[in-house]
Write a protein that holds these residues in place. Structure first.
Motif, PDB file in Angstrom:
ATOM      1  N   ASP A 162       0.960  -1.349   0.081  1.00  0.00           N
ATOM      2  CA  ASP A 162      -0.263  -0.099   0.298  1.00  0.00           C
ATOM      3  C   ASP A 162       0.809   1.640  -0.229  1.00  0.00           C
ATOM      4  O   ASP A 162       0.065   2.105  -0.227  1.00  0.00           O
ATOM      5  CB  ASP A 162      -1.111   0.143   1.169  1.00  0.00           C
ATOM      6  CG  ASP A 162      -2.034  -1.235   1.519  1.00  0.00           C
ATOM      7  OD1 ASP A 162      -1.928  -1.666   0.233  1.00  0.00           O
ATOM      8  OD2 ASP A 162      -3.052  -1.306   1.711  1.00  0.00           O
ATOM      9  N   HIS A 163       2.018   1.418   0.931  1.00  0.00           N
ATOM     10  CA  HIS A 163       2.659   2.244   0.687  1.00  0.00           C
ATOM     11  C   HIS A 163       3.201   2.672  -0.825  1.00  0.00           C
ATOM     12  O   HIS A 163       3.320   3.830  -1.438  1.00  0.00           O
ATOM     13  CB  HIS A 163       4.210   2.412   1.985  1.00  0.00           C
ATOM     14  CG  HIS A 163       4.980   2.991   1.805  1.00  0.00           C
ATOM     15  ND1 HIS A 163       4.845   4.705   2.211  1.00  0.00           N
ATOM     16  CD2 HIS A 163       6.622   3.566   1.306  1.00  0.00           C
ATOM     17  CE1 HIS A 163       5.866   4.929   2.015  1.00  0.00           C
ATOM     18  NE2 HIS A 163       6.917   4.655   1.538  1.00  0.00           N
ATOM     19  N   SER A 166       1.037   4.172  -3.062  1.00  0.00           N
ATOM     20  CA  SER A 166       0.331   5.582  -3.162  1.00  0.00           C
ATOM     21  C   SER A 166       1.082   6.363  -3.551  1.00  0.00           C
ATOM     22  O   SER A 166       1.248   7.535  -3.645  1.00  0.00           O
ATOM     23  CB  SER A 166       0.313   5.890  -0.922  1.00  0.00           C
ATOM     24  OG  SER A 166       1.684   5.488  -0.055  1.00  0.00           O
ATOM     25  N   LYS A 167       2.854   6.102  -3.448  1.00  0.00           N
ATOM     26  CA  LYS A 167       3.474   6.914  -4.217  1.00  0.00           C
ATOM     27  C   LYS A 167       3.986   6.613  -5.415  1.00  0.00           C
ATOM     28  O   LYS A 167       4.693   7.237  -6.499  1.00  0.00           O
ATOM     29  CB  LYS A 167       4.702   6.892  -3.828  1.00  0.00           C
ATOM     30  CG  LYS A 167       5.556   6.972  -1.597  1.00  0.00           C
ATOM     31  CD  LYS A 167       6.330   7.225  -0.770  1.00  0.00           C
ATOM     32  CE  LYS A 167       5.961   7.743   0.309  1.00  0.00           C
ATOM     33  NZ  LYS A 167       6.040   9.031   0.437  1.00  0.00           N
ATOM     34  N   TYR A 213      -8.565   3.776  -6.774  1.00  0.00           N
ATOM     35  CA  TYR A 213      -8.691   3.976  -5.450  1.00  0.00           C
ATOM     36  C   TYR A 213      -8.881   2.990  -4.347  1.00  0.00           C
ATOM     37  O   TYR A 213      -7.472   3.046  -3.509  1.00  0.00           O
ATOM     38  CB  TYR A 213      -9.744   5.534  -6.044  1.00  0.00           C
ATOM     39  CG  TYR A 213      -9.203   5.922  -4.199  1.00  0.00           C
ATOM     40  CD1 TYR A 213      -8.160   6.936  -3.732  1.00  0.00           C
ATOM     41  CD2 TYR A 213     -10.160   5.099  -3.169  1.00  0.00           C
ATOM     42  CE1 TYR A 213      -8.403   7.752  -2.567  1.00  0.00           C
ATOM     43  CE2 TYR A 213      -9.490   5.947  -1.446  1.00  0.00           C
ATOM     44  CZ  TYR A 213      -9.305   7.264  -1.328  1.00  0.00           C
ATOM     45  OH  TYR A 213      -8.538   7.308  -0.278  1.00  0.00           O
ATOM     46  N   GLY A 216      -6.141   1.051  -3.677  1.00  0.00           N
ATOM     47  CA  GLY A 216      -4.500   1.604  -3.332  1.00  0.00           C
ATOM     48  C   GLY A 216      -3.657   2.649  -4.992  1.00  0.00           C
ATOM     49  O   GLY A 216      -2.607   3.572  -4.064  1.00  0.00           O
ATOM     50  N   ARG A 218      -3.470   6.665  -5.534  1.00  0.00           N
ATOM     51  CA  ARG A 218      -3.189   7.965  -4.829  1.00  0.00           C
ATOM     52  C   ARG A 218      -3.313   9.106  -5.840  1.00  0.00           C
ATOM     53  O   ARG A 218      -3.404  10.474  -5.956  1.00  0.00           O
ATOM     54  CB  ARG A 218      -2.519   8.311  -3.827  1.00  0.00           C
ATOM     55  CG  ARG A 218      -3.406   6.551  -2.550  1.00  0.00           C
ATOM     56  CD  ARG A 218      -4.614   7.119  -1.900  1.00  0.00           C
ATOM     57  NE  ARG A 218      -5.097   6.504  -0.956  1.00  0.00           N
ATOM     58  CZ  ARG A 218      -5.921   5.451  -1.331  1.00  0.00           C
ATOM     59  NH1 ARG A 218      -5.950   4.874  -2.894  1.00  0.00           N
ATOM     60  NH2 ARG A 218      -6.268   4.672  -0.240  1.00  0.00           N
ATOM     61  N   LYS A 219      -1.904   8.369  -6.537  1.00  0.00           N
ATOM     62  CA  LYS A 219      -1.712   9.769  -7.602  1.00  0.00           C
ATOM     63  C   LYS A 219      -2.101   9.362  -9.391  1.00  0.00           C
ATOM     64  O   LYS A 219      -2.012   8.523  -9.478  1.00  0.00           O
ATOM     65  CB  LYS A 219      -0.350  10.333  -7.829  1.00  0.00           C
ATOM     66  CG  LYS A 219       0.555  10.267  -6.414  1.00  0.00           C
ATOM     67  CD  LYS A 219       1.785  10.391  -6.261  1.00  0.00           C
ATOM     68  CE  LYS A 219       2.572  11.276  -5.439  1.00  0.00           C
ATOM     69  NZ  LYS A 219       3.976  12.229  -4.784  1.00  0.00           N
ATOM     70  N   GLY A 271      -6.748  11.871   0.572  1.00  0.00           N
ATOM     71  CA  GLY A 271      -5.091  11.678  -0.124  1.00  0.00           C
ATOM     72  C   GLY A 271      -4.658  11.803  -1.835  1.00  0.00           C
ATOM     73  O   GLY A 271      -3.796  11.139  -2.037  1.00  0.00           O
ATOM     74  N   VAL A 368       1.960  12.630  -1.062  1.00  0.00           N
ATOM     75  CA  VAL A 368       0.986  11.737  -0.503  1.00  0.00           C
ATOM     76  C   VAL A 368       0.144  11.699   1.165  1.00  0.00           C
ATOM     77  O   VAL A 368       1.329  11.974   2.501  1.00  0.00           O
ATOM     78  CB  VAL A 368       0.144  10.539  -1.189  1.00  0.00           C
ATOM     79  CG1 VAL A 368      -0.910  10.022  -0.454  1.00  0.00           C
ATOM     80  CG2 VAL A 368       0.862  10.743  -2.331  1.00  0.00           C
TER      81      VAL A 368
END
Length: 368
Positions: A162-163, A166-167, A213, A216, A218-219, A271, A368
């Motif tokens: 997930d980390h 998210s990036k 989303y 996972g 985010r961008k 986020g 994020v």
């Protein structure tokens, strides 16, 4: 393309003060994000359709790829790289991540650790098109990503996965085929029908974004629909050889609705960050300022046959131009390597004329 005196570039193209970057773009920097995940149509496909049935749109034959390293036809609808490759280069990668259908246990060690990324795009696909198996729909592309995510999670654990996701950057380039299909079926166009089409299409687009989303993402880096009424294929059906304005109006209406959609989703999805790159504005700017940017032909495709070289695709039997960077279009629908390079520079580094509310570089660098 040669040297262009920056003083003479139009103010509307002030991003081309970075013209030296255009001439000297290269990879080799450390990757700025863990991975890139790509969804969309032939504007983003880097070879997925090579693995599909014969009736699928394909570009894995000459003269496609004539300016790709070793002159390889990879499945890109281009004489060289497409815009996704250049976005990846700007983010520190060699080029686009590999097509999802090319992956095997021998090649995906990094990918299954949440690094590098995957390209799921498929030529001929759309936001809401049911291709009956001839291409990979957006729904299926996202399902394929869900399987990749499941494998990544199994390999490195859900928290780390997930980390990294998210990036990572999620690139989406789609919508043009839906508009082509709608336009070809219009008998008596009217504003009510067009508004319903755009509303329905954008609602489905929102469903795709929300699903990513949930998985996972985010961008989001979104590439809008260019003025498809001005591509060689469209011009070839206009008796005057001009753009088909109705198609451009549909593209512009869709693009504006996507902007509103993403603004609203940003308020409800915690986020989430996004940038919308306007290929529409980039192509219009090139057409208006073609001479200053080194273009000599903005109507006719480099490779093809018939009116505007647009009545057939770029096949091994087609003729092709010798100086590709003088052409806006490679084939009946798709830009040249040089046009993709210029568009990616505008969207990645440029002002809000070409990317909003932030550019792709800011999206990449934003926390994020």
């Amino acid at each position: 393309m040669g040297f262009v005196n920056k003083r003479f570039l139009p103010r509307s193209l002030h991003l081309f003060l970075l013209f030296d970057l255009l001439l000297n773009t290269a990879g080799g920097e450390a990757a700025k994000v863990p991975a890139i995940y790509v969804f969309g149509d032939s504007t983003a496909d880097v070879g997925n359709n090579n693995y599909l049935p014969e009736n699928s749109p394909k570009a894995n034959f000459p003269h496609n790829g004539i300016d790709f390293p070793f002159s390889r036809p990879t499945g890109r609808f281009s004489n060289g790289y497409n815009a996704i490759d250049f976005f990846a280069i700007h983010m520190g990668f060699r080029r686009s991540p590999p097509p999802s259908l090319s992956l095997s246990n021998k090649t995906n060690h990094q990918i299954m650790r949440g690094l590098k990324g995957v390209n799921f795009a498929s030529g001929g696909s759309g936001i809401a098109l049911d291709s009956m198996g001839s291409t990979i729909t957006m729904t299926k592309q996202i399902q394929n990503f869900a399987m990749i995510k499941s494998n990544i999670t199994a390999r490195i654990g859900s928290k780390t996965a997930d980390h990294l996701l998210s990036k990572s950057i999620f690139l989406i380039s789609t919508g043009g085929n839906d508009i082509f299909a709608y336009y070809s079926q219009m008998n008596s166009p009217n504003n009510t029908g067009e508004e319903l089409f755009v509303t329905t299409l954008v609602s489905k687009y929102g469903d795709h974004v929300k699903e990513l989303y949930t998985l996972g993402a985010r961008k989001f880096g979104v590439v809008d629909v260019p003025p498809i009424g001005c591509c060689p294929y469209s011009r070839s059906f206009n008796a005057t050889g001009g753009c088909i304005d109705k198609m451009n109006e549909l593209a512009l209406g869709f693009n504006n609705a996507v902007r509103a959609l993403m603004r609203n989703l940003r308020l409800t999805l915690k986020g989430m960050k996004y940038s919308i790159g306007s290929s529409y504005e980039v192509v219009l700017s090139i057409m208006k300022n073609s001479e200053a940017l080194g273009y000599k032909e903005i109507k006719t495709a480099c490779c093809g046959a018939g009116k505007f070289n647009a009545r057939t695709g770029c096949t091994p039997n087609a003729t092709y131009c010798s100086v590709r960077h003088h052409y806006l279009f490679w084939d009946m629908l798709h830009p040249t390597h040089m046009t993709s390079k210029l568009a990616s520079l505008a969207i990645y580094h440029g002002s809000q004329n070409f990317a909003t509310p932030i550019n792709f570089k800011q999206l990449v660098e934003d926390e994020v």
